[in-house]
Design an enzyme around this catalytic site. Structure first.
Site, PDB file in Angstrom:
ATOM      1  N   CYS A 172       0.830  -1.210   0.000  1.00 40.61           N
ATOM      2  CA  CYS A 172       0.000   0.000   0.000  1.00 40.61           C
ATOM      3  C   CYS A 172       0.864   1.261   0.000  1.00 40.61           C
ATOM      4  O   CYS A 172       0.546   2.239  -0.680  1.00 40.61           O
ATOM      5  CB  CYS A 172      -0.950  -0.005   1.193  1.00 40.61           C
ATOM      6  SG  CYS A 172      -2.108  -1.384   1.187  1.00 40.61           S
ATOM      7  N   ASP A 173       1.946   1.249   0.752  1.00 42.00           N
ATOM      8  CA  ASP A 173       2.910   2.357   0.687  1.00 42.00           C
ATOM      9  C   ASP A 173       3.460   2.492  -0.723  1.00 42.00           C
ATOM     10  O   ASP A 173       3.614   3.599  -1.254  1.00 42.00           O
ATOM     11  CB  ASP A 173       4.063   2.108   1.660  1.00 42.00           C
ATOM     12  CG  ASP A 173       3.763   2.599   3.061  1.00 42.00           C
ATOM     13  OD1 ASP A 173       3.141   3.661   3.200  1.00 42.00           O
ATOM     14  OD2 ASP A 173       4.155   1.915   4.019  1.00 42.00           O
ATOM     15  N   THR A 174       3.800   1.364  -1.320  1.00 47.46           N
ATOM     16  CA  THR A 174       4.428   1.372  -2.634  1.00 47.46           C
ATOM     17  C   THR A 174       3.480   1.905  -3.702  1.00 47.46           C
ATOM     18  O   THR A 174       3.858   2.759  -4.510  1.00 47.46           O
ATOM     19  CB  THR A 174       4.893  -0.049  -3.005  1.00 47.46           C
ATOM     20  OG1 THR A 174       5.790  -0.526  -2.003  1.00 47.46           O
ATOM     21  CG2 THR A 174       5.592  -0.059  -4.341  1.00 47.46           C
ATOM     22  N   GLY A 177       3.034   5.607  -3.293  1.00 51.33           N
ATOM     23  CA  GLY A 177       4.172   6.365  -3.793  1.00 51.33           C
ATOM     24  C   GLY A 177       4.213   6.423  -5.303  1.00 51.33           C
ATOM     25  O   GLY A 177       4.488   7.477  -5.899  1.00 51.33           O
TER      26      GLY A 177
END
Length: 401
Positions: A172-174, A177
């Site tokens: 989810c962070d990836t 970003g």
């Protein structure tokens, strides 16, 4: 390529940990000059994260090293008037401001949209947060695991017996970003055409749901909620992970021709005339029986042999590798995907970092410098501010004329 697509673009990066730094890392790979603004004496939290305790203590944890190569680090205390003055001078010359505070924090620091417009009306300001800058959840704290749970992602990961499971990396962070980097690039093009800056509001919850693709869309359109299926593909059979003589093998025989070739090569032509498996929907309905027959047929050879045989015949198949095995594949070396830099401390140790996976005119863009030590470029901050401001003034004059 001497000139990269974002050469000349200046990014002020207030982010930390992963989603924001991953965004600015990809902007850097495309040519942008990225200045990390870090809290004096503390810096990015990722400096203290990773499996190597010595690197963590040194402020260059593996989690930080992974996505901060090619950037510069300047320590500024934005509560200090002198540091705020330097920050605003840099802000006036920046093209992009990137932040991943909780919703509203940037405004409470004195940099609401009105103030940003006063300082730099051409600025692209990108905010990355768990839930976006508005709505009933906008103030809630969020890390990758929180978003994985709230997006439904964990509910479809694993099997009926093991779900919900966290995906094995901070997906989810990836995706947040990457979505932010795409939006910033589009906003820069928009500014080139119109002269106007933009305010980008990136929600990790929304980008994660968007990235889940068919798992979400199939439910929205058909009303059938997705279920955890482990290593199987809900849209086709046989498509999943199978057992060979020495380990797992992924096979995705999603087309009729591929299924027919698979049955012939594994020595099970009788599957082609079995009424349960003749058509696509029948194979899906009788997935367990089909998988059992294929596992039996595949048990006579090792995975590497099946991979070579099936791939050569046009059936997508490959072994299931560990991360070390994946990184050792000659394909990655051929495409120049991994760069070898020097570690930023005095150890002289080589530091491998990843590229973007995209070739521009046949060239892999890789970072040119190692990740920065905390405050490594403090002595350049006045020069940076002056140079950025000069560029901004030149742009204003060109626009007026």
């Amino acid at each position: 390529m001497d000139v990269r697509p974002l050469d000349g673009i200046k990014v002020l990066d207030l982010t930390n940990v992963l989603a924001g730094p991953y965004c600015s890392y990809h902007l850097m790979l495309l040519g942008a000059e990225v200045i990390k603004i870090e809290r004096p004496g503390q810096g990015d939290l990722a400096r203290n994260l990773g499996p190597d305790a010595d690197l963590n203590r040194a402020g260059i944890g593996a989690s930080f090293l992974a996505q901060n190569a090619g950037k510069k680090s300047v320590e500024l205390d934005l509560k200090d008037p002198a540091d705020r003055e330097v920050f605003e001078e840099m802000l006036a010359g920046a093209d992009v401001l990137l932040e991943n505070f909780r919703a509203g924090v940037l405004s409470r620091m004195g940099y609401d949209q009105e103030r940003l417009d006063q300082i730099n009306p051409r600025l692209v300001c990108c905010s990355i947060s768990g839930f976006g800058q508005s709505g009933p959840m906008s103030d809630a704290p969020a890390y990758d695991q929180i978003i994985q749970g709230l997006s439904g992602m964990m509910s479809v990961t694993g099997t009926a017996d093991t779900a919900p499971l966290r995906v094995g990396f901070p997906v989810c962070d990836t995706t947040g970003g990457l979505s932010a980097a795409l939006a910033v690039s589009a906003a820069l093009l928009h500014r080139e055409r119109t002269g106007q800056g933009s305010r980008l509001d990136v929600s990790m919850l929304e980008t994660s749901l968007s990235a889940m693709g068919w798992a979400v869309s199939n439910y929205m359109i058909s009303g059938v909620p997705p279920e955890p299926m482990g290593d199987q593909n809900a849209t086709a059979a046989p498509s999943g992970t199978f057992r060979t003589a020495d380990g797992p093998l992924n096979i995705a025989a999603n087309q009729q021709r591929q299924f027919e070739t698979l049955c012939r090569l594994v020595g099970a032509p009788e599957l082609l005339t079995d009424p349960r498996f003749i058509e696509r929907e029948g194979r899906k309905a009788h997935r367990e029986e089909l998988n059992a027959a294929l596992n039996h047929a595949l048990s006579g050879r090792p995975a590497a042999e099946w991979e070579q045989l099936l791939t050569a015949a046009g059936v997508p198949a490959a072994r299931v590798l560990t991360v070390p095995q994946a990184l050792s594949q000659p394909q990655l070396r051929h495409r120049g995907f991994i760069a070898e830099l020097r570690r930023p401390d005095a150890s002289g140790t080589s530091l491998p970092v990843l590229g973007s996976g995209v070739l521009f005119d046949g060239e892999a863009f890789l970072p040119r410098t190692p990740p920065p030590l905390l405050g490594e470029h403090n002595n350049e901050r006045d020069e940076l501010a002056s140079r950025w401001a000069a560029t901004a003034n030149a742009t204003k004059e060109a626009t007026r004329s």
